[in-house]
Design an enzyme around this catalytic site. Sequence first.
Site, PDB file in Angstrom:
ATOM      1  N   ASP A 100     -81.556 -13.117  21.499  1.00  0.00           N
ATOM      2  CA  ASP A 100     -82.348 -12.979  22.726  1.00  0.00           C
ATOM      3  C   ASP A 100     -82.922 -11.553  22.778  1.00  0.00           C
ATOM      4  O   ASP A 100     -82.347 -10.666  23.413  1.00  0.00           O
ATOM      5  CB  ASP A 100     -81.444 -13.252  23.928  1.00  0.00           C
ATOM      6  CG  ASP A 100     -82.222 -13.335  25.225  1.00  0.00           C
ATOM      7  OD1 ASP A 100     -83.301 -13.945  25.220  1.00  0.00           O
ATOM      8  OD2 ASP A 100     -81.749 -12.791  26.237  1.00  0.00           O
ATOM      9  N   ASP A 119     -80.303 -18.797  29.744  1.00  0.00           N
ATOM     10  CA  ASP A 119     -79.499 -17.790  29.054  1.00  0.00           C
ATOM     11  C   ASP A 119     -78.346 -17.383  29.961  1.00  0.00           C
ATOM     12  O   ASP A 119     -78.543 -17.075  31.134  1.00  0.00           O
ATOM     13  CB  ASP A 119     -80.364 -16.576  28.724  1.00  0.00           C
ATOM     14  CG  ASP A 119     -79.677 -15.653  27.736  1.00  0.00           C
ATOM     15  OD1 ASP A 119     -78.913 -16.142  26.884  1.00  0.00           O
ATOM     16  OD2 ASP A 119     -79.902 -14.427  27.829  1.00  0.00           O
ATOM     17  N   GLU A 168     -74.935  -1.825  23.627  1.00  0.00           N
ATOM     18  CA  GLU A 168     -73.496  -1.550  23.612  1.00  0.00           C
ATOM     19  C   GLU A 168     -73.102  -0.699  22.404  1.00  0.00           C
ATOM     20  O   GLU A 168     -72.304   0.224  22.523  1.00  0.00           O
ATOM     21  CB  GLU A 168     -72.714  -2.856  23.574  1.00  0.00           C
ATOM     22  CG  GLU A 168     -72.886  -3.721  24.797  1.00  0.00           C
ATOM     23  CD  GLU A 168     -72.380  -5.125  24.550  1.00  0.00           C
ATOM     24  OE1 GLU A 168     -73.218  -5.986  24.185  1.00  0.00           O
ATOM     25  OE2 GLU A 168     -71.171  -5.366  24.692  1.00  0.00           O
ATOM     26  N   HIS A 196     -69.039  -8.062  26.715  1.00  0.00           N
ATOM     27  CA  HIS A 196     -70.429  -7.647  26.932  1.00  0.00           C
ATOM     28  C   HIS A 196     -70.674  -7.331  28.407  1.00  0.00           C
ATOM     29  O   HIS A 196     -71.230  -6.286  28.750  1.00  0.00           O
ATOM     30  CB  HIS A 196     -71.394  -8.749  26.472  1.00  0.00           C
ATOM     31  CG  HIS A 196     -72.822  -8.503  26.851  1.00  0.00           C
ATOM     32  ND1 HIS A 196     -73.600  -7.528  26.250  1.00  0.00           N
ATOM     33  CD2 HIS A 196     -73.614  -9.087  27.793  1.00  0.00           C
ATOM     34  CE1 HIS A 196     -74.815  -7.540  26.799  1.00  0.00           C
ATOM     35  NE2 HIS A 196     -74.843  -8.465  27.736  1.00  0.00           N
ATOM     36  N   GLU A 209     -79.760  -9.421  21.160  1.00  0.00           N
ATOM     37  CA  GLU A 209     -78.515  -9.937  21.730  1.00  0.00           C
ATOM     38  C   GLU A 209     -78.025 -11.047  20.813  1.00  0.00           C
ATOM     39  O   GLU A 209     -78.704 -12.048  20.607  1.00  0.00           O
ATOM     40  CB  GLU A 209     -78.732 -10.474  23.151  1.00  0.00           C
ATOM     41  CG  GLU A 209     -79.060  -9.361  24.132  1.00  0.00           C
ATOM     42  CD  GLU A 209     -78.921  -9.755  25.600  1.00  0.00           C
ATOM     43  OE1 GLU A 209     -79.034 -10.960  25.899  1.00  0.00           O
ATOM     44  OE2 GLU A 209     -78.699  -8.851  26.426  1.00  0.00           O
ATOM     45  N   THR A 262     -87.349 -15.310  21.750  1.00  0.00           N
ATOM     46  CA  THR A 262     -85.950 -15.608  21.487  1.00  0.00           C
ATOM     47  C   THR A 262     -85.941 -16.350  20.161  1.00  0.00           C
ATOM     48  O   THR A 262     -86.584 -17.392  20.035  1.00  0.00           O
ATOM     49  CB  THR A 262     -85.355 -16.481  22.609  1.00  0.00           C
ATOM     50  OG1 THR A 262     -85.360 -15.735  23.827  1.00  0.00           O
ATOM     51  CG2 THR A 262     -83.947 -16.925  22.278  1.00  0.00           C
ATOM     52  N   LYS A 279     -87.299 -10.374  28.821  1.00  0.00           N
ATOM     53  CA  LYS A 279     -86.688 -11.392  27.966  1.00  0.00           C
ATOM     54  C   LYS A 279     -87.708 -12.399  27.479  1.00  0.00           C
ATOM     55  O   LYS A 279     -87.331 -13.418  26.906  1.00  0.00           O
ATOM     56  CB  LYS A 279     -85.623 -12.130  28.776  1.00  0.00           C
ATOM     57  CG  LYS A 279     -84.525 -11.238  29.319  1.00  0.00           C
ATOM     58  CD  LYS A 279     -83.512 -10.882  28.253  1.00  0.00           C
ATOM     59  CE  LYS A 279     -82.268 -10.307  28.882  1.00  0.00           C
ATOM     60  NZ  LYS A 279     -81.140 -10.274  27.908  1.00  0.00           N
ATOM     61  N   ARG A 338     -84.900  -3.306  27.132  1.00  0.00           N
ATOM     62  CA  ARG A 338     -83.970  -2.790  28.145  1.00  0.00           C
ATOM     63  C   ARG A 338     -84.673  -1.950  29.200  1.00  0.00           C
ATOM     64  O   ARG A 338     -84.238  -1.899  30.351  1.00  0.00           O
ATOM     65  CB  ARG A 338     -82.895  -1.938  27.478  1.00  0.00           C
ATOM     66  CG  ARG A 338     -82.095  -2.658  26.416  1.00  0.00           C
ATOM     67  CD  ARG A 338     -81.269  -3.780  27.002  1.00  0.00           C
ATOM     68  NE  ARG A 338     -80.512  -4.485  25.959  1.00  0.00           N
ATOM     69  CZ  ARG A 338     -79.913  -5.649  26.154  1.00  0.00           C
ATOM     70  NH1 ARG A 338     -79.997  -6.258  27.333  1.00  0.00           N
ATOM     71  NH2 ARG A 338     -79.249  -6.225  25.185  1.00  0.00           N
ATOM     72  N   GLN A 342     -86.455  -4.270  31.537  1.00  0.00           N
ATOM     73  CA  GLN A 342     -85.421  -4.943  32.327  1.00  0.00           C
ATOM     74  C   GLN A 342     -84.890  -4.056  33.447  1.00  0.00           C
ATOM     75  O   GLN A 342     -84.723  -4.501  34.586  1.00  0.00           O
ATOM     76  CB  GLN A 342     -84.282  -5.354  31.387  1.00  0.00           C
ATOM     77  CG  GLN A 342     -83.190  -6.203  32.033  1.00  0.00           C
ATOM     78  CD  GLN A 342     -82.164  -6.699  31.010  1.00  0.00           C
ATOM     79  OE1 GLN A 342     -82.322  -6.507  29.806  1.00  0.00           O
ATOM     80  NE2 GLN A 342     -81.116  -7.346  31.487  1.00  0.00           N
ATOM     81  N   GLU A 385     -76.142 -14.149  20.097  1.00  0.00           N
ATOM     82  CA  GLU A 385     -75.653 -15.266  20.911  1.00  0.00           C
ATOM     83  C   GLU A 385     -75.572 -16.535  20.062  1.00  0.00           C
ATOM     84  O   GLU A 385     -76.160 -16.627  18.986  1.00  0.00           O
ATOM     85  CB  GLU A 385     -76.606 -15.547  22.097  1.00  0.00           C
ATOM     86  CG  GLU A 385     -76.869 -14.347  22.982  1.00  0.00           C
ATOM     87  CD  GLU A 385     -77.593 -14.676  24.273  1.00  0.00           C
ATOM     88  OE1 GLU A 385     -77.510 -15.848  24.723  1.00  0.00           O
ATOM     89  OE2 GLU A 385     -78.226 -13.777  24.845  1.00  0.00           O
TER      90      GLU A 385
END
Lengths: 418, 418
Positions: free
Chosen positions: A230, A125, A360, A132, A198, A254, A250, A234, A237, A200
């Site tokens: 993904d 990844d 975000e 971002h 996420e 996915t 993570k 948070r 993380q 992607e």
Amino acid sequence: MPLMTSWVASANDATHPFPLNNLPYGVFSTEGDDPRCGVAIGDMILDVTAAEAEGLITLSDEPLFDMPFWNPLMEEGPAVWTALRARLISLLAEGSDEQAKVEPLLVKQEDAEMHLPFAVSEYTDFYAGRNHAFNVGTMFRGPENALPPNWLHIPIGYNGRASSVVVSGTDIRRPWGQLKAPDQDLPAFLPSRRFDIELEMGAIVGTPSDGPITVQEADDNIFGYVLLNDWSARDIQAWEYQPLGPFQAKATATSISPWIVTKAALEPFRCDTPPREFELLDHLKDCGPMLYDIDLAITMAPAGQPATTIARTNYNQMYYSAAQQLAHHTTSGCPMNTGDLLGSGTISGPTKPERGSLLELSWGGKEPLTLDSGETRSFIEDGDTLTLTGAARGDGYTIGFGECVGTVLPALENPYSR
Amino acid sequence: MPLMTSWVASANDATHPFPLNNLPYGVFSTEGDDPRCGVAIGDMILDVTAAEAEGLITLSDEPLFDMPFWNPLMEEGPAVWTALRARLISLLAEGSDEQAKVEPLLVKQEDAEMHLPFAVSEYTDFYAGRNHAFNVGTMFRGPENALPPNWLHIPIGYNGRASSVVVSGTDIRRPWGQLKAPDQDLPAFLPSRRFDIELEMGAIVGTPSDGPITVQEADDNIFGYVLLNDWSARDIQAWEYQPLGPFQAKATATSISPWIVTKAALEPFRCDTPPREFELLDHLKDCGPMLYDIDLAITMAPAGQPATTIARTNYNQMYYSAAQQLAHHTTSGCPMNTGDLLGSGTISGPTKPERGSLLELSWGGKEPLTLDSGETRSFIEDGDTLTLTGAARGDGYTIGFGECVGTVLPALENPYSR
């Protein structure tokens, strides 16, 4: 290139995701049958495994489609990829004299269950979307130090967990993990409270390599693209990621969309990476347009409620192409294999409604989103369904990706209180 | 448990690495024949693939040893692992009435070429040796901030690259990479100048899992252990690793010893993890002795020169066991598969001659080592051969791991100047 017409009537619509120009590859089953390879055409799927078995597709002495994965075709290399696409077009184009033989091999998409389209060898990844990286960096370190010093020189990436890749439609179980609230001295083992998406794109390595390759070779080795979500915890993380990067945050899942859109189908939509602040070193230099103009969107639907579009952006927002990422991946001599999956990194545009993650969009939870129903969200709540969509828009036709969808289920009972 | 004697005479020596007590599993070939499964006994290898084909080993309706990997046996689970070990002991023990049938299936180790003993599904590398983490942290952040805040609460790890795992004896090509010297403003693409080893143990997942598992379940799921050298380009790592961890610095190669030493063989050598500064959370709590007392050593030999022992340490120096690492790996729901490889992290003891990497032994290059030949080394030079060895020492017998060896070749010509 205009719309190519097919005798499968539903494919001949300017807004349909699967015209003859597309021909994306998936793995499907119907009514509990064994999964098999198929190609989407309009509202139908052509059973490619059956077409090969009946002699309508003969690309190799050994069967390429007798396993429920597209890896054997990918291993054959670009000449065979091109030959298959040409053969499928000849079988499915308006006026084909083989329509009568092919028609019995069509299955309605609405009757099919989709499976992972390829065996994922390893999953990497990246973090190669500038907006971002700037947004996340600003939240954590302030705008002056938002981009790490290496960011404009290399596509930053980390190895993810291939075993956690699932096909669109798979429910996602909210993870437990070790996390430490800012007002606590010690960590606790709890369900994640800041579970996120996420948005992607995923690039799939078709041709293996064993040693450093150029950006052009990397582009040649890529087989196709999927949408990729993904899922990211948070809070797990934040506690775990120093100094060696994200790990369990993570590893829950996915999700990828079920159809591999080939590089050939995306050819008309190539576009350039943005201007560079620093000239890239030779091994990363652009050598042609290797990004793609693909509109992307995220919707969120609380349980039993309609979906709200919470973001729209475009794959052309990336700072590094998948080819540059793959080339960088090989600089140290790292062998790459058929079925390796490379996540682009979260794709965010420059304005707020273009951000590709809830982190975000809600600015770390400080600015909750309001959905059409009036509910608000900072992160995902149990029962929420998140859907990614993507489409390249051509002259009178659309190259769609299908959906990449997942519903978040409540965390299990504490797995260690047994 | 004393030495168990075998009719293979070379196995009955108190210092031999492969007595009947050990029976490690490998994959070998002779004179260009196809690789096949074998078990080491003294100076010989019993061809297990042939023994199964001839009906001397019958554990399953389907053959378990017709592929050059031990994964099919691992998938069978602990009861079959135990049955195989018992059967091998009965075939190879002194006084076995099947000696005449087994003898023709023995091959001299000196005539065999060794291959990877299992197909590596995914590879995870941890950072769970306290002395190593303290040493590296001290060099980078000073002794007050040496251990990251999370370090005493979770085994920090990151996903590595399975495709880069190679068997002992494979030459290692010095990698190129993007790096930035402290006195330079911009990065350059150069061969690594600070190429290093990491002395580790590797734990191999035998039984898969799909969701959180306890430390006890994790220990049960582990099949065996190998020596592991996680080759590391320190200069590439320093530039790339923030914020998402090491990537290309660790992707050139990871070498493992060719023999899987089973958990059963190591049973007498179990020992406890050290006292805890913070009580571990439930999902990581110790539930029995799950480390092992295994003496480890590193030698370095410049081209054409004898080897110098540059470090001696012991696997009992780890802060977290492989079982704790595997349990932590599953907390988020991450599926684990047969053939997953977990590196322990660099194993360093508390004193200088016990350090498991050149980074620590030369203190970042400031205190070069002097070899027996009088040459000095801060990091690896071209032509150097690095060898890891390991042995658990029992009452009148030794459980050896064989060697994990690699010679570093000069970097290729600049791969991008073509």
